[in-house]
Design an enzyme around this catalytic site. Structure first.
Site, PDB file in Angstrom:
ATOM      1  CG  ASP A  88      85.012 -40.911   3.117  1.00 32.29           C
ATOM      2  OD1 ASP A  88      85.226 -41.486   4.202  1.00 32.29           O
ATOM      3  OD2 ASP A  88      84.043 -40.153   2.924  1.00 32.29           O
ATOM      4  CG  PHE A 108      80.148 -36.803  14.834  1.00 34.78           C
ATOM      5  CD1 PHE A 108      80.822 -37.350  15.916  1.00 34.78           C
ATOM      6  CD2 PHE A 108      79.388 -35.657  15.026  1.00 34.78           C
ATOM      7  CE1 PHE A 108      80.745 -36.761  17.168  1.00 34.78           C
ATOM      8  CE2 PHE A 108      79.308 -35.053  16.267  1.00 34.78           C
ATOM      9  CZ  PHE A 108      79.987 -35.608  17.349  1.00 34.78           C
ATOM     10  CE  LYS A 145      81.354 -45.630   8.650  1.00 36.32           C
ATOM     11  NZ  LYS A 145      82.393 -44.603   8.540  1.00 36.32           N
ATOM     12  CE  LYS A 153     104.133 -25.150  -6.851  1.00 36.34           C
ATOM     13  NZ  LYS A 153     104.519 -23.826  -7.279  1.00 36.34           N
ATOM     14  CG  ASN A 184      87.285 -32.284   5.741  1.00 41.08           C
ATOM     15  OD1 ASN A 184      87.100 -31.638   6.768  1.00 41.08           O
ATOM     16  ND2 ASN A 184      87.887 -33.474   5.747  1.00 41.08           N
TER      17      ASN A 184
HETATM   18  N1  CTP Z   1      85.391 -42.151   9.597  1.00 38.27           N
HETATM   19  C1  CTP Z   1      86.476 -42.941   9.919  1.00 38.27           C
HETATM   20  N2  CTP Z   1      87.400 -43.269   8.983  1.00 38.27           N
HETATM   21  C2  CTP Z   1      87.279 -42.855   7.722  1.00 38.27           C
HETATM   22  C3  CTP Z   1      86.167 -42.067   7.358  1.00 38.27           C
HETATM   23  C4  CTP Z   1      85.251 -41.737   8.320  1.00 38.27           C
HETATM   24  O1  CTP Z   1      86.583 -43.325  11.087  1.00 38.27           O
HETATM   25  N3  CTP Z   1      88.203 -43.189   6.841  1.00 38.27           N
HETATM   26  C5  CTP Z   1      84.419 -41.820  10.637  1.00 38.27           C
HETATM   27  C6  CTP Z   1      84.216 -40.344  10.848  1.00 38.27           C
HETATM   28  O2  CTP Z   1      85.088 -39.822  11.845  1.00 38.27           O
HETATM   29  C7  CTP Z   1      82.783 -40.274  11.301  1.00 38.27           C
HETATM   30  C8  CTP Z   1      82.141 -41.383  10.522  1.00 38.27           C
HETATM   31  O3  CTP Z   1      83.167 -42.301  10.221  1.00 38.27           O
HETATM   32  O4  CTP Z   1      82.643 -40.558  12.676  1.00 38.27           O
HETATM   33  C9  CTP Z   1      81.575 -40.837   9.239  1.00 38.27           C
HETATM   34  O5  CTP Z   1      81.166 -41.902   8.497  1.00 38.27           O
HETATM   35  P1  CTP Z   1      81.322 -41.972   6.899  1.00 38.27           P
HETATM   36  O6  CTP Z   1      80.633 -43.181   6.450  1.00 38.27           O
HETATM   37  O7  CTP Z   1      82.708 -41.830   6.479  1.00 38.27           O
HETATM   38  O8  CTP Z   1      80.550 -40.748   6.506  1.00 38.27           O
HETATM   39  P2  CTP Z   1      80.881 -39.656   5.499  1.00 38.27           P
HETATM   40  O9  CTP Z   1      82.208 -39.784   4.915  1.00 38.27           O
HETATM   41  O10 CTP Z   1      80.585 -38.375   6.207  1.00 38.27           O
HETATM   42  O11 CTP Z   1      79.745 -39.926   4.479  1.00 38.27           O
HETATM   43  P3  CTP Z   1      79.689 -40.915   3.183  1.00 38.27           P
HETATM   44  O12 CTP Z   1      79.996 -42.298   3.643  1.00 38.27           O
HETATM   45  O13 CTP Z   1      78.274 -40.777   2.808  1.00 38.27           O
HETATM   46  O14 CTP Z   1      80.662 -40.366   2.261  1.00 38.27           O
END
Ligand code: CTP
Length: 427
Positions: free
Chosen positions: A295, A344, A362, A305, A226
């Site tokens: 995610d 965040f 969370k 590869k 990303n």
């Molecule tokens: N985060 C985390 N572990 C993950 C994904 C995200 O700790 N596997 C944390 C990020 O560092 C951030 C927060 O969770 O502090 C973001 O939350 P998240 O729900 O993952 O938001 P996004 O991925 O940005 O949005 P969405 O859920 O809408 O996809």
């Protein structure tokens, strides 16, 4: 506001001191630039003159700063002829400055300072000044490792001179390192810490900060990633350290140089970040998840590869574990409320509402919402516009530099720490 003498010596990093100068000014300080003869071959004095709006001192033999200060403060006419009173100019500036910062500082100048040689304005100023001295050495790594330089550094350190580490691995015990000038933001932070040592509840606390993206490998050369640059997390780590915290920085792959941290853990994937953060969190007072953690990750990454074919490719992605949510469920937090968790929420529209929901889901203390669809906020830019959401209310901040946003977030963290210290049971 303080007056800072910024010494610039003849190193390849001299151009970076323009940014150092700006950073000091942004924090409300005034800067007078003092350039050695060889520095002027790397950056033009006119550049510093324009940004400091003061004469730049390039020689021991020209009236400059002292004349101007006297004219400003006492209404004296500027001394006309060259050389007039120039010989005592370094004494006047030496009395007025709150800090002598030299960035970059070459081996030559380090040697002169250590030996007490005063053959130009900067080396005379060093001897005459009673203000703290901060040096940001920059030189070839063999020069830095040379016994002569090491000895000079030790001599200066024993006199109370402070240093900003060049690059990575510049250790107080062994003085070894690559020799590249530290990043301007780190030099500014070190200068600010000397000028205004902050009295923060974070002093001595352990703060874990994550920064940057994660990369989820598809095969030996391809990955899913990303656009996170790591800037926001790096600003948080630097600010926490400025407030005296012991900082563990867990950084995903980014092109930016991380700030100085007590412990820098480099990771690549969400799984690696999960392991590193979980390990550090058990001993942490605060965990700030500024990283853009993937995610999803490819379910079956290839170790080699994968050659392309003409057929479309379907990639199956599996969910990663949510680090923040897992920390939110740590059994010890139910009793103590510690560590304080900050997350965040990067959103493209309706950021505050979504962040409110994420905060609750969370189980975190503060959620920082930012709308990454804005051109002046979020990924790959120097500024951010966020809303900080906590149990005690929401704070919408205007667009500002990420280091200011970091300070505002840590102010809220400090409030929570004070509340926890007053009543250790979770509110
Ligand atoms: N985060 C985390 N572990 C993950 C994904 C995200 O700790 N596997 C944390 C990020 O560092 C951030 C927060 O969770 O502090 C973001 O939350 P998240 O729900 O993952 O938001 P996004 O991925 O940005 O949005 P969405 O859920 O809408 O996809």
């Amino acid at each position: 506001m303080s007056l800072i003498a910024l010494g610039v010596t003849g190193g390849i990093g001299a151009y970076k001191s323009v940014e150092v100068c700006r950073g000091l000014q942004r924090h409300g300080h005034e800067v007078v630039a003092v350039m050695t003869r060889s520095a002027a071959r790397f950056v033009g004095p006119v550049t510093f003159e324009a940004i400091t709006r003061r004469p730049v001192i390039t020689s021991q033999w020209k009236p400059g700063m002292n004349a101007r200060l006297r004219a400003e403060r006492f209404g004296e006419a500027s001394p006309e002829p060259e050389r007039r009173r120039a010989d005592i100019e370094h004494i006047a500036i030496a009395d007025q400055i709150a800090l002598l910062l030299v960035a970059p500082c070459t081996a030559n100048v380090i040697g002169k300072f250590a030996a007490g040689i005063a053959d130009d304005f900067l080396s005379s100023l060093y001897l005459a000044a009673r203000a703290p001295v901060l040096l940001a050495p920059a030189m070839n790594s063999n020069m830095l490792a040379h016994d002569a330089v090491q000895q000079n550094l030790r001599t200066l350190a024993a006199r109370g001179v402070r240093f900003v580490e060049p690059g990575e691995g510049y250790l107080a015990c062994g003085w070894i390192g690559k020799g590249r000038l530290a990043e301007p933001a780190d030099i500014v932070a070190a200068a600010l810490a000397i000028l205004s040592p902050v009295d923060s509840i974070l002093r001595g606390r352990h703060v874990v900060v994550t920064a940057g993206p994660t990369c989820e490998d598809i095969d030996a050369v391809r990955y899913v990633g990303n656009r996170s640059s790591g800037r926001m997390g790096f600003a948080l780590a630097a600010e926490a350290r400025r407030r005296g915290a012991r900082v563990t920085l867990v950084a995903g792959p980014t092109g930016l140089e991380p700030p100085a941290a007590d412990d820098l853990v480099r990771v690549r994937s969400a799984a690696e970040m999960h392991a590193a953060v979980t390990r550090a969190a058990s001993r942490a007072d605060v965990v700030i998840m500024a990283a853009a953690v993937a995610d999803y990750t490819p379910s079956s990454p290839a170790t080699h590869k994968v050659p392309k074919t003409d057929a479309p490719l379907t990639l199956t992605l599996a969910r990663t574990r949510d680090i923040l949510a897992d920390l939110g469920r740590m059994p010890s937090r139910a009793a103590s409320g510690m560590p304080i968790l900050v997350g965040f929420a990067a959103e493209t529209g309706n950021a505050a509402a979504k962040a409110r929901e994420k905060r609750a889901r969370k189980g975190v203390d503060l959620m920082v919402a930012n709308d990454v669809a804005r051109p002046d906020a979020g990924f790959e830019v120097q500024t951010n516009a966020v809303t900080i959401i906590g149990a005690d209310g929401e704070q919408e901040l205007p667009v500002q530099a990420k280091d200011r946003v970091a300070a505002a977030i840590l102010d809220r963290v400090e409030q929570l720490l004070r509340a926890r210290a007053a009543s250790p049971v979770r509110a």
